[in-house]
Design a protein around this motif. Sequence first.
Motif, mmCIF file in Angstrom:
data_model
loop_
_atom_site.group_PDB
_atom_site.id
_atom_site.type_symbol
_atom_site.label_atom_id
_atom_site.label_comp_id
_atom_site.label_asym_id
_atom_site.label_seq_id
_atom_site.Cartn_x
_atom_site.Cartn_y
_atom_site.Cartn_z
ATOM 1 N N TYR A 13 0.854 -1.182 0.000
ATOM 2 C CA TYR A 13 0.000 0.000 0.000
ATOM 3 C C TYR A 13 0.891 1.232 0.000
ATOM 4 O O TYR A 13 1.776 1.358 0.840
ATOM 5 N N ASN A 15 1.456 5.606 -1.811
ATOM 6 C CA ASN A 15 1.001 6.816 -2.484
ATOM 7 C C ASN A 15 -0.416 7.206 -2.053
ATOM 8 O O ASN A 15 -1.309 7.375 -2.876
ATOM 9 N N THR A 29 -5.620 4.796 -0.841
ATOM 10 C CA THR A 29 -4.289 4.317 -1.141
ATOM 11 C C THR A 29 -4.268 3.389 -2.351
ATOM 12 O O THR A 29 -5.264 2.754 -2.668
ATOM 13 N N ARG A 30 -3.148 3.376 -2.995
ATOM 14 C CA ARG A 30 -2.887 2.447 -4.084
ATOM 15 C C ARG A 30 -2.513 1.110 -3.450
ATOM 16 O O ARG A 30 -1.653 1.051 -2.578
ATOM 17 N N SER A 32 -1.039 -2.424 -4.491
ATOM 18 C CA SER A 32 -0.365 -3.130 -5.580
ATOM 19 C C SER A 32 -0.182 -4.573 -5.156
ATOM 20 O O SER A 32 0.528 -4.860 -4.187
ATOM 21 N N ASN A 44 -2.912 -3.160 -9.804
ATOM 22 C CA ASN A 44 -3.149 -2.020 -8.925
ATOM 23 C C ASN A 44 -4.634 -1.723 -8.781
ATOM 24 O O ASN A 44 -5.372 -1.761 -9.758
ATOM 25 N N ILE A 46 -7.442 0.790 -6.028
ATOM 26 C CA ILE A 46 -7.534 1.836 -5.011
ATOM 27 C C ILE A 46 -8.446 1.335 -3.899
ATOM 28 O O ILE A 46 -9.539 0.829 -4.161
ATOM 29 N N HIS A 74 -6.000 -1.178 -14.392
ATOM 30 C CA HIS A 74 -5.306 -0.709 -13.199
ATOM 31 C C HIS A 74 -5.810 0.674 -12.796
ATOM 32 O O HIS A 74 -6.088 1.513 -13.648
ATOM 33 N N GLU A 76 -4.586 3.647 -9.804
ATOM 34 C CA GLU A 76 -3.557 3.937 -8.812
ATOM 35 C C GLU A 76 -3.449 5.436 -8.553
ATOM 36 O O GLU A 76 -3.988 6.242 -9.298
ATOM 37 N N ASP A 77 -2.740 5.765 -7.498
ATOM 38 C CA ASP A 77 -2.382 7.140 -7.150
ATOM 39 C C ASP A 77 -3.599 8.067 -7.038
ATOM 40 O O ASP A 77 -3.711 9.068 -7.738
ATOM 41 N N CYS A 93 -7.476 9.735 -10.609
ATOM 42 C CA CYS A 93 -6.431 8.726 -10.441
ATOM 43 C C CYS A 93 -5.803 8.408 -11.783
ATOM 44 O O CYS A 93 -6.314 8.783 -12.837
ATOM 45 N N SER A 95 -4.873 5.563 -14.529
ATOM 46 C CA SER A 95 -5.439 4.288 -14.954
ATOM 47 C C SER A 95 -4.768 3.848 -16.245
ATOM 48 O O SER A 95 -4.378 4.667 -17.076
#
Length: 175
Positions: A13, A15, A29-30, A32, A44, A46, A74, A76-77, A93, A95
């Motif tokens: 977890y 970023n 949180t991201r 992964s 990834n 969220i 995916h 993330e972030d 985010c 993607s």
Amino acid sequence: YSFGKAEAPGTDYFNPGIIERPDRLWLLTRASGLHPMGFMYGQNAIIAFKLNDNGKQPCYGKVLQWPVDNPEQHFEDPRGFYHPAIGQTLIGCCSFMWNGPGDWTGPHQAFGAFDEEWNCKKMDYPLIGGNPGTMEKIKAHKDYEKNWLWFLHEGSLVLLYKANPWTVIVFGNRW
């Protein structure tokens, strides 16, 4: 942090961002984890973690489900905030899709509106800069999009698009 039941071998977890909603502070949180097809870069997603009363420990988590055609997309972030006028949490985010080792779509920016139960009510790929408006391959590296920062200012939706050169986009009541 301890992520309790959400902790698993091969899952990290990072970023994160924090959002304050009427029901408490949340840590976005991201996550992964291992990729279902064995790709070396993992999968990834969220996750929104509700923080305890002192705002220092996750006590409940929810994987955010985005309305997409391919479950291997995916996300993330996350960068987001709670919008009190509409009672929703707005999240931007990064993607993308892996199409196999060495082939991917490149980073896109997605934007979603989530209700109080973290159900995505609307999702878009804003047609800004190099973001193509759909999940398709971005051919030029200069068109890769990451790290947009969304916020409210005087009731308007605002996007800090770039820090150099400083580029801010203010929206009316539509895109």
